[in-house]
Design an enzyme around this catalytic site. Structure first.
Site, PDB file in Angstrom:
ATOM      1  N   ASN A  67       0.845  -1.198   0.000  1.00 52.37           N
ATOM      2  CA  ASN A  67       0.000   0.000   0.000  1.00 52.37           C
ATOM      3  C   ASN A  67       0.882   1.250   0.000  1.00 52.37           C
ATOM      4  OD1 ASN A  67      -2.659  -1.172   0.147  1.00 52.37           O
ATOM      5  ND2 ASN A  67      -2.176  -1.774   2.256  1.00 52.37           N
ATOM      6  N   CYS A  76      -5.213  -7.461  -4.335  1.00 51.99           N
ATOM      7  CA  CYS A  76      -5.457  -6.210  -5.062  1.00 51.99           C
ATOM      8  C   CYS A  76      -5.921  -6.571  -6.475  1.00 51.99           C
ATOM      9  CB  CYS A  76      -4.212  -5.336  -5.110  1.00 51.99           C
ATOM     10  SG  CYS A  76      -4.492  -3.814  -6.044  1.00 51.99           S
ATOM     11  N   GLU A 215      -9.520   2.863   1.288  1.00 55.51           N
ATOM     12  CA  GLU A 215      -8.673   1.674   1.361  1.00 55.51           C
ATOM     13  C   GLU A 215      -7.745   1.704   2.575  1.00 55.51           C
ATOM     14  OE1 GLU A 215      -6.319   0.718  -1.991  1.00 55.51           O
ATOM     15  OE2 GLU A 215      -8.028   0.391  -3.306  1.00 55.51           O
ATOM     16  N   CYS A 224     -11.580   0.118  -6.088  1.00 51.13           N
ATOM     17  CA  CYS A 224     -10.919  -0.951  -5.321  1.00 51.13           C
ATOM     18  C   CYS A 224     -11.554  -2.269  -5.747  1.00 51.13           C
ATOM     19  CB  CYS A 224     -11.087  -0.728  -3.815  1.00 51.13           C
ATOM     20  SG  CYS A 224     -10.364  -2.074  -2.830  1.00 51.13           S
ATOM     21  N   SER A 226     -10.918  -5.541  -4.877  1.00 52.80           N
ATOM     22  CA  SER A 226     -11.323  -6.525  -3.857  1.00 52.80           C
ATOM     23  C   SER A 226     -12.549  -6.024  -3.103  1.00 52.80           C
ATOM     24  CB  SER A 226     -10.160  -6.859  -2.910  1.00 52.80           C
ATOM     25  OG  SER A 226      -9.582  -5.683  -2.397  1.00 52.80           O
TER      26      SER A 226
HETATM   27  N1  LIG Z   1      -5.607  -1.428   0.562  1.00 54.77           N
HETATM   28  C1  LIG Z   1      -5.958  -2.800   0.438  1.00 54.77           C
HETATM   29  C2  LIG Z   1      -5.589  -3.478  -0.803  1.00 54.77           C
HETATM   30  C3  LIG Z   1      -6.029  -2.743  -2.015  1.00 54.77           C
HETATM   31  C4  LIG Z   1      -7.070  -3.382  -2.852  1.00 54.77           C
HETATM   32  C5  LIG Z   1      -7.005  -2.982  -4.265  1.00 54.77           C
HETATM   33  N2  LIG Z   1      -6.927  -1.641  -4.625  1.00 54.77           N
HETATM   34  C6  LIG Z   1      -7.922  -3.787  -5.143  1.00 54.77           C
HETATM   35  O1  LIG Z   1      -8.132  -3.390  -6.288  1.00 54.77           O
HETATM   36  O2  LIG Z   1      -8.363  -4.867  -4.721  1.00 54.77           O
HETATM   37  C7  LIG Z   1      -5.557  -3.623   1.654  1.00 54.77           C
HETATM   38  O3  LIG Z   1      -4.636  -3.222   2.420  1.00 54.77           O
HETATM   39  O4  LIG Z   1      -6.177  -4.643   1.853  1.00 54.77           O
END
Ligand SMILES: N[C@@H](CCC[C@H](N)C(=O)O)C(=O)O
Length: 294
Positions: A67, A76, A215, A224, A226
């Site tokens: 991150n 991600c 996030e 994002c 996920s």
């Molecule tokens: N900040 C998140 C991971 C980021 C997720 C990402 N941008 C996506 O597209 O899935 C974490 O620390 O879990």
């Protein structure tokens, strides 16, 4: 100074991504390098996807995810699409099997340029997310923010997509909530011992949704992946939508999420290259390639 590594600045429907080529090297991108790259407006990013040599037979590469605050992320989805686009452009290959700290995942570039990533299976147990307190039903947990008798956001669904997500359901426009104010409080709430990604979701039909995400480790983002997956899984679990949903994200782009009968969650969307350069993985000092686009 360590030898420099090539990188590409990319985005996954606005999610700011740096794809770092760390193949054939033993070192890792340091948290200090991540923080330095993020402090420069030209290389500001949400996640670094560092491509390393494979660790496990049957996988092509190991992907390390950082991150912008230098912390590690387990998943991600938007970044994985950027990795696939970069590797497909380099090799002509269309399908890839990757390993991350969260496990093994498959991805494919389609003929129209869109990319699908199998984000694995969601987990719902309170210890899996993890939560600080036992909840038997994670479709809705007791958690609220704002005045006690008139909470602004409350009763989120919580899901692990390898990383922790809390989804707050809202009826009003997602832009009418001060996510920049509530996001940091909720990300760091004692309920989430490993912090959490915080999403506001407005279901607009059984197969459409609008989301905004704060996030973990990166703050407000334009998308994002996920979180999109977690939102659709949580919406289907609570009978708000079906299992195949298109989502609009703050960057204006759209993602499609399908929760398959075999429990795997497939994320599909676009990825875009912006420019290329090289950087020092220990300090973050970088230079743009001379022939690279602006
Ligand atoms: N900040 C998140 C991971 C980021 C997720 C990402 N941008 C996506 O597209 O899935 C974490 O620390 O879990």
């Amino acid at each position: 100074m360590a030898s420099t590594a090539p990188f590409a600045k990319m985005n996954g429907i606005g999610n700011e991504i740096i794809v770092a080529d760390m193949r054939s090297r033993a070192d890792r991108v340091t948290p200090a390098a991540a923080i330095a790259l993020n402090a420069d407006a030209a290389t500001r990013f949400d996640q670094i996807m560092a491509i390393h040599d494979a660790r496990t037979p049957g996988t092509a590469f190991f992907i390390d995810i950082l991150n912008s605050d230098g912390s590690k992320a387990q998943a991600c989805g938007n970044g994985m699409r950027c990795v696939v686009q970069a590797l497909a452009a380099e090799t002509g290959q269309k399908t890839f099997t990757f390993e991350t700290v969260a496990g093994i995942l498959n991805a494919r570039e389609h003929a129209d340029g869109s990319i699908s990533v199998d984000m694995g299976t969601p987990r719902f147990g309170w210890q899996d997310i993890p939560l600080a307190e036992e909840f038997h039903d994670t479709r809705m947990i007791e958690l609220q923010i704002g005045p006690i008798d008139a909470p602004v956001l409350h009763s989120p669904s919580v899901v692990s997509m390898g990383n922790p997500h809390a989804i707050f359901w809202v009826d009003r426009d997602v832009w009418s909530y001060e996510l920049d104010r509530f996001g940091p409080l909720l990300e760091n709430h004692p309920m989430f011992p490993e912090r959490a990604n915080i999403t506001i979701a407005q279901v607009t039909s059984p197969d459409t949704m609008v989301i905004r995400t704060w996030e973990r480790g990166a703050g407000l983002t334009k998308a994002c992946g996920s979180a999109a997956c977690a939102s659709v899984v949580a919406a289907a679990r609570t009978n708000r939508t079906g299992r195949s949903v298109s989502l609009i994200t703050p960057g204006g782009g759209s993602l499609h999420v399908e929760w398959l009968d075999n429990d795997h969650v497939i994320l599909t969307g676009a990825a875009e290259w912006e420019f290329s350069g090289s950087f020092d993985p220990s300090t973050g000092i970088w230079a743009r390639d001379t022939e690279s686009a602006a």
